[in-house]
Design a protein around this motif. Structure first.
Motif, short mmCIF file in Angstrom:
data_model
loop_
_atom_site.label_atom_id
_atom_site.label_comp_id
_atom_site.label_asym_id
_atom_site.label_seq_id
_atom_site.Cartn_x
_atom_site.Cartn_y
_atom_site.Cartn_z
N THR A 2 0.83 -1.21 0.00
CA THR A 2 0.00 0.00 0.00
C THR A 2 0.85 1.25 0.00
N SER A 3 1.94 1.25 0.79
CA SER A 3 2.81 2.42 0.86
C SER A 3 3.54 2.65 -0.46
N LEU A 4 3.89 1.58 -1.16
CA LEU A 4 4.57 1.72 -2.44
C LEU A 4 3.66 2.34 -3.50
N LEU A 5 2.36 2.02 -3.43
CA LEU A 5 1.42 2.49 -4.46
C LEU A 5 0.68 3.76 -4.06
N SER A 6 1.04 4.33 -2.91
CA SER A 6 0.30 5.51 -2.44
C SER A 6 0.46 6.70 -3.37
N ASN A 7 1.68 6.94 -3.88
CA ASN A 7 1.92 8.05 -4.80
C ASN A 7 2.29 7.55 -6.20
N TYR A 8 1.80 6.37 -6.53
CA TYR A 8 2.18 5.72 -7.79
C TYR A 8 1.08 5.90 -8.83
N SER A 9 1.47 6.14 -10.07
CA SER A 9 0.51 6.27 -11.17
C SER A 9 0.86 5.24 -12.24
N SER A 10 -0.11 4.43 -12.60
CA SER A 10 0.11 3.40 -13.62
C SER A 10 0.07 3.97 -15.04
N LYS A 11 -0.12 5.29 -15.16
CA LYS A 11 -0.18 5.92 -16.48
C LYS A 11 1.12 6.61 -16.86
N ILE A 12 2.09 6.62 -15.95
CA ILE A 12 3.36 7.31 -16.19
C ILE A 12 4.48 6.29 -16.23
N ARG A 13 5.38 6.44 -17.19
CA ARG A 13 6.52 5.53 -17.27
C ARG A 13 7.31 5.56 -15.96
N PRO A 14 7.69 4.39 -15.44
CA PRO A 14 8.29 4.33 -14.10
C PRO A 14 9.79 4.64 -14.09
N ILE A 15 10.16 5.79 -14.61
CA ILE A 15 11.55 6.25 -14.54
C ILE A 15 11.55 7.67 -14.02
N LYS A 16 12.58 8.01 -13.27
CA LYS A 16 12.65 9.34 -12.67
C LYS A 16 12.95 10.41 -13.70
N ASN A 17 13.75 10.07 -14.71
CA ASN A 17 14.04 11.00 -15.79
C ASN A 17 13.08 10.73 -16.94
N GLN A 18 12.01 11.47 -17.01
CA GLN A 18 10.99 11.25 -18.03
C GLN A 18 11.46 11.61 -19.43
N GLY A 19 12.62 12.25 -19.53
CA GLY A 19 13.17 12.55 -20.85
C GLY A 19 14.00 11.42 -21.41
N GLY A 20 14.25 10.39 -20.59
CA GLY A 20 15.05 9.26 -21.03
C GLY A 20 14.20 8.13 -21.58
N SER A 141 5.49 -1.83 -28.84
CA SER A 141 4.65 -0.96 -28.02
C SER A 141 3.95 0.03 -28.94
N TRP A 142 2.63 0.07 -28.87
CA TRP A 142 1.87 0.85 -29.83
C TRP A 142 1.89 2.34 -29.53
N SER A 143 1.82 2.73 -28.26
CA SER A 143 1.70 4.15 -27.90
C SER A 143 3.04 4.84 -27.71
N TYR A 144 4.09 4.10 -27.43
CA TYR A 144 5.38 4.70 -27.12
C TYR A 144 6.35 4.49 -28.27
N GLU A 148 11.10 6.41 -26.08
CA GLU A 148 10.44 6.36 -24.78
C GLU A 148 10.50 4.97 -24.16
N VAL A 149 10.25 3.94 -24.98
CA VAL A 149 10.34 2.55 -24.54
C VAL A 149 11.13 1.79 -25.60
N ASN A 150 12.29 1.30 -25.22
CA ASN A 150 13.18 0.64 -26.16
C ASN A 150 13.23 -0.86 -25.87
N PHE A 151 12.73 -1.66 -26.82
CA PHE A 151 12.74 -3.11 -26.67
C PHE A 151 14.05 -3.68 -27.21
N THR A 152 14.62 -4.61 -26.48
CA THR A 152 15.78 -5.37 -26.94
C THR A 152 15.50 -6.85 -26.74
#
Length: 325
Positions: A2-20, A141-144, A148-152
């Motif tokens: 619960t504490s991990l998901l308290s400020n978590y959004s499933s709509k945002i890529r889970p990286i601190k640098n959103q430009g990466g 990935s269709w939307s990214y 933004e999302v690099n598959f290898t």
């Protein structure tokens, strides 16, 4: 959780640098090839993906919590919108709300979506039955975008389990073929058809392949700490020498070999190489290290050439005998 998901959004890529770009590895494991249709130009397969990435927002201290991994429902955390680009069924995202995802304390996320793939495949039967077909399952990935999302492609390789399944398939193929041929041959109790003898030998070779694959599978999954016998060690060393790999003579080939491009590989100057090595036994022990996967690979190497040689000899002898008579 619960504490991990308290400020978590499933709509945002889970990286601190959103430009990466979020790096993800993906592997495809086929469970079965259900159908290949030449008229509809499609391939139907069953399998699952192994998708791995790092969620920088789902990290916790395993020492204080005593938990090294947890399972999250797919809808509660961010996942990539993975789709099959060349699919023929409904265009939808893989996975479902009933899927649970493994998340480890360092943020490593493992997702295993299972599905039936119906994909388009251009089949050219011009050279049938000596044709080779290549069918692709295109995952993206269709939307990214890839920025933004690099598959290898992941590092997981074909295991002995897949080899064993293939060996069983070959065995069943020869068994069915033998049944069909036997039904078409004229009945005679005094003699046996050479074709029947050939198919029986092929069945025996297939059985040997199944046995060897079983041994490989068992050895490949042995615990790393289990002692490897001297016979297996000699087998691995012999395989490395025949494949022009380095043996435990501290970086020296035993004889000149030729590479895949037919370029000569000169013998390494052992004297000059020895000067660069520390004068202790640590290097020798490191280069002489043999694992159970090496044993399985050596058995695979020798079995391939032995069975191939037997196959060629049997085919040449039987058909030469049939032609001469």
């Amino acid at each position: 959780m619960t504490s991990l998901l308290s400020n978590y959004s499933s709509k945002i890529r889970p990286i601190k640098n959103q430009g990466g770009s979020l790096q993800m590895s993906i592997d495809l494991f086929l469970a079965n090839i259900n159908d290949i249709s030449t008229t509809e130009q499609k391939m139907t397969t069953t399998g699952y993906l192994k998708v791995k990435w790092t969620d920088e927002l789902l990290v916790w201290n395993s020492t204080t919590t005593g938990m090294y991994w947890m399972q999250f429902n797919q809808k509660d955390i961010w996942i990539p919108d993975v789709v099959v680009k060349n699919g023929l069924t409904a265009f939808k995202m893989m996975g479902g709300d009933f899927y649970y995802i493994y998340v480890y304390n360092d943020g490593a996320v493992y997702w295993y979506p299972y599905t039936v793939f119906e994909t388009s495949c251009d089949l050219d039967v011009t050279h049938f039955p000596f044709d080779t077909q290549t069918c692709s399952v295109i995952i993206k990935s269709w939307s990214y975008s890839r920025w933004e999302v690099n598959f290898t492609i992941g590092s997981d390789k074909i295991d002995a389990g897949e080899k064993m399944g293939y060996s069983v398939t070959i065995f069943l193929t020869f068994a069915v073929f033998l049944t069909i041929v036997s039904a078409e041959l004229p009945m005679n109790s005094d003699s046996t058809s050479i074709l029947n003898v050939y198919l029986i030998i092929e069945l025996a070779i297939s059985i040997m392949g199944i046995i060897i694959s079983s041994v490989q599978l068992r050895l490949n999954h042995r615990k790393p700490g289990k002692k490897i016998g001297e016979v297996f060690c000699k087998l691995v060393r012999a395989g490395r020498i025949l494949r022009c790999e380095k043996s435990n003579v501290k970086g020296c080939f035993l004889k000149p070999c030729r590479g895949a491009d037919n370029t000569k590989i000169d013998v390494i100057d052992c004297k000059s190489k020895m000067e660069n090595y520390p004068q202790d036994d640590s290097v020798e022990e490191e280069e002489d290290e043999i694992e159970w996967s090496d044993v399985s690979s050596a058995i695979d190497f020798f079995s391939f050439w032995i069975l191939l040689s037997v196959q060629i000899i049997v085919t040449v002898v039987i058909f030469s005998y049939a032609k001469s008579n």
